[in-house]
Design a protein around this motif. Structure first.
Motif, PDB file in Angstrom:
ATOM      1  N   ILE A 122      -3.958  -0.086  -3.121  1.00  0.00           N
ATOM      2  CA  ILE A 122      -2.852  -1.282  -3.204  1.00  0.00           C
ATOM      3  C   ILE A 122      -2.457  -1.286  -4.666  1.00  0.00           C
ATOM      4  O   ILE A 122      -3.430  -0.993  -5.565  1.00  0.00           O
ATOM      5  CB  ILE A 122      -4.152  -2.241  -3.015  1.00  0.00           C
ATOM      6  CG1 ILE A 122      -4.659  -1.954  -1.593  1.00  0.00           C
ATOM      7  CG2 ILE A 122      -3.241  -3.444  -3.246  1.00  0.00           C
ATOM      8  CD1 ILE A 122      -6.033  -2.811  -1.744  1.00  0.00           C
ATOM      9  N   LEU A 135      -7.551  -8.943   1.563  1.00  0.00           N
ATOM     10  CA  LEU A 135      -6.353  -8.028   1.985  1.00  0.00           C
ATOM     11  C   LEU A 135      -5.329  -8.678   3.646  1.00  0.00           C
ATOM     12  O   LEU A 135      -6.427  -9.502   4.448  1.00  0.00           O
ATOM     13  CB  LEU A 135      -7.117  -6.992   1.657  1.00  0.00           C
ATOM     14  CG  LEU A 135      -7.202  -6.437   0.698  1.00  0.00           C
ATOM     15  CD1 LEU A 135      -7.957  -5.391   0.854  1.00  0.00           C
ATOM     16  CD2 LEU A 135      -6.615  -6.601  -0.255  1.00  0.00           C
ATOM     17  N   LEU A 194       0.598  -0.745  -0.110  1.00  0.00           N
ATOM     18  CA  LEU A 194       0.061   0.046  -0.065  1.00  0.00           C
ATOM     19  C   LEU A 194       1.383   1.299  -0.023  1.00  0.00           C
ATOM     20  O   LEU A 194       1.495   1.867   0.774  1.00  0.00           O
ATOM     21  CB  LEU A 194      -1.197   0.288   1.206  1.00  0.00           C
ATOM     22  CG  LEU A 194      -2.403  -0.545   1.372  1.00  0.00           C
ATOM     23  CD1 LEU A 194      -1.299  -2.936   1.336  1.00  0.00           C
ATOM     24  CD2 LEU A 194      -3.715  -0.446   1.897  1.00  0.00           C
ATOM     25  N   VAL A 203     -11.768   3.059   4.097  1.00  0.00           N
ATOM     26  CA  VAL A 203     -12.164   1.519   5.353  1.00  0.00           C
ATOM     27  C   VAL A 203     -12.340   3.279   5.922  1.00  0.00           C
ATOM     28  O   VAL A 203     -12.304   3.849   6.395  1.00  0.00           O
ATOM     29  CB  VAL A 203     -10.449   1.167   5.364  1.00  0.00           C
ATOM     30  CG1 VAL A 203     -10.142   1.015   4.362  1.00  0.00           C
ATOM     31  CG2 VAL A 203      -9.315   2.617   6.136  1.00  0.00           C
ATOM     32  N   LEU A 212      -1.409   4.929   2.988  1.00  0.00           N
ATOM     33  CA  LEU A 212      -2.627   4.777   3.897  1.00  0.00           C
ATOM     34  C   LEU A 212      -2.522   5.920   4.365  1.00  0.00           C
ATOM     35  O   LEU A 212      -1.651   6.127   5.543  1.00  0.00           O
ATOM     36  CB  LEU A 212      -2.310   3.154   4.332  1.00  0.00           C
ATOM     37  CG  LEU A 212      -3.740   3.397   5.453  1.00  0.00           C
ATOM     38  CD1 LEU A 212      -4.677   3.072   4.803  1.00  0.00           C
ATOM     39  CD2 LEU A 212      -3.444   2.269   6.382  1.00  0.00           C
ATOM     40  N   THR A 222     -11.621  -2.054   7.911  1.00  0.00           N
ATOM     41  CA  THR A 222     -12.895  -2.961   7.611  1.00  0.00           C
ATOM     42  C   THR A 222     -12.605  -2.159   6.204  1.00  0.00           C
ATOM     43  O   THR A 222     -13.332  -0.628   6.137  1.00  0.00           O
ATOM     44  CB  THR A 222     -14.094  -2.812   7.891  1.00  0.00           C
ATOM     45  OG1 THR A 222     -13.691  -3.427   9.607  1.00  0.00           O
ATOM     46  CG2 THR A 222     -14.607  -3.755   7.264  1.00  0.00           C
ATOM     47  N   VAL A 223     -12.140  -2.751   4.978  1.00  0.00           N
ATOM     48  CA  VAL A 223     -12.306  -1.934   3.705  1.00  0.00           C
ATOM     49  C   VAL A 223     -14.076  -2.040   3.430  1.00  0.00           C
ATOM     50  O   VAL A 223     -15.280  -2.742   3.397  1.00  0.00           O
ATOM     51  CB  VAL A 223     -11.301  -2.655   3.078  1.00  0.00           C
ATOM     52  CG1 VAL A 223     -12.390  -2.279   1.147  1.00  0.00           C
ATOM     53  CG2 VAL A 223     -10.885  -3.220   3.073  1.00  0.00           C
ATOM     54  N   ASP A 240      -3.974  -7.727   7.166  1.00  0.00           N
ATOM     55  CA  ASP A 240      -4.851  -6.927   8.845  1.00  0.00           C
ATOM     56  C   ASP A 240      -4.335  -5.067   8.272  1.00  0.00           C
ATOM     57  O   ASP A 240      -2.977  -5.267   8.310  1.00  0.00           O
ATOM     58  CB  ASP A 240      -4.553  -7.390  10.157  1.00  0.00           C
ATOM     59  CG  ASP A 240      -5.174  -9.013   9.423  1.00  0.00           C
ATOM     60  OD1 ASP A 240      -6.564  -9.277   9.337  1.00  0.00           O
ATOM     61  OD2 ASP A 240      -5.018  -9.964  10.233  1.00  0.00           O
ATOM     62  N   LEU A 241      -5.220  -4.568   7.979  1.00  0.00           N
ATOM     63  CA  LEU A 241      -5.545  -3.220   7.852  1.00  0.00           C
ATOM     64  C   LEU A 241      -5.057  -2.380   9.844  1.00  0.00           C
ATOM     65  O   LEU A 241      -5.571  -2.943  10.772  1.00  0.00           O
ATOM     66  CB  LEU A 241      -6.214  -2.629   7.540  1.00  0.00           C
ATOM     67  CG  LEU A 241      -6.863  -3.064   5.577  1.00  0.00           C
ATOM     68  CD1 LEU A 241      -7.328  -2.373   5.778  1.00  0.00           C
ATOM     69  CD2 LEU A 241      -5.255  -2.447   5.432  1.00  0.00           C
TER      70      LEU A 241
END
Length: 262
Positions: free
Chosen positions: A141, A228, A106, A251, A109, A236-237, A230-231
């Motif tokens: 991404i 994907l 990414l 997100v 972000l 959550t997307v 874990d952000l």
């Protein structure tokens, strides 16, 4: 002998003006010191939050450049005393995380946390939680890392007229062809990126039902839900959208400890 004063009282007025000027100068000096102290406090808070976020990202097994943090709202010191901050922006660059052994990149972000709660002791000691009522973010991404998750040699992804475009080499009935087309991109129920390739073709494709069936099978094979990593910040997307620079993701999250990104 009696002193002679001007009949209009000019000397007392001059003295009064000097006192007024002196008071204004004093207030400006004090105000300037308060502004400097306010800005110094902001810098300390921003560095503390950046350090904590960077540490937690590393604990998660991901990599990123040092976070760039900005605490909004003035005066800052009143927010410190209240333990609640209007808005904190965290910019992450060059985020790399792993999905099934492959690195997902990414490049950008950007995260905005609102109504952030952090006590003075938390900022001073580095201990305790920094919690945000809401966190919203946007990032990209890279297409190369997304294509790698499909595990199809030579497959390339990009943007074409606002849609996700694909090209890939295929072997159909002994002929080496290049498949090209576009895909529908949505967010799956499990938070993965759902790719559905419904419009593929290949120049020189034999005009045979079997050839068309093989091409359709290839399209089905790459029409998958791509997980994907874990952000950070329990994000959550909510939306994905192809852009020239990468797949844009929107997100969000609620009631998030922003110094605990796992």
């Amino acid at each position: 002998m009696a002193e002679d004063y001007p009949a209009d009282g000019a000397r007392p007025r001059r003295r009064g003006r000097k006192l007024l000027v002196g008071l204004i100068v004093l207030l400006l000096v004090v105000g300037g010191l308060l502004v400097v102290a306010d800005r110094v406090a902001v810098g300390v808070a921003e560095r503390t939050i950046a350090d904590r976020v960077g540490q937690e990202i590393a604990k998660q097994g991901a990599q990123a450049a040092r976070p760039d943090v900005e605490v909004a709202g003035t005066p800052f010191l009143t927010q410190v005393l209240d333990g609640r901050y209007q808005r904190i922006t965290i910019n992450l660059r060059d985020v790399r995380a792993s999905v099934e052994g492959d690195a997902v990149q990414l490049p950008v972000l950007d995260v905005t946390a609102r109504n952030v709660r952090a006590s003075l002791d938390t900022l001073r000691s580095g201990q305790g939680d920094i919690v945000a009522d809401t966190v919203n973010g946007a990032g990209t991404i890279s297409y190369d890392s997304l294509a790698a998750l499909l595990k199809r040699p030579g497959l390339k992804l990009g943007e074409q007229n606002g849609k996700l475009a694909v090209t890939a080499p295929v072997d159909i009935l002994g002929q080496k062809l290049t498949v090209a087309g576009t895909a529908d991109v949505t967010v799956a129920d499990n938070g993965a990126v759902a790719l559905r390739f419904n419009d593929l073709d290949a120049a020189g494709l034999p005009n045979l039902p079997l050839a068309r069936a093989l091409l359709n099978n290839y399209a089905k094979g790459i029409s998958v839900d791509v997980p994907l990593p874990d952000l950070p910040f329990q994000l959550t997307v909510r939306e994905v959208r192809p852009l020239p620079e990468g797949l844009a993701v929107t997100v969000d999250a609620k009631n998030v400890p922003i110094n605990s990104v796992g």
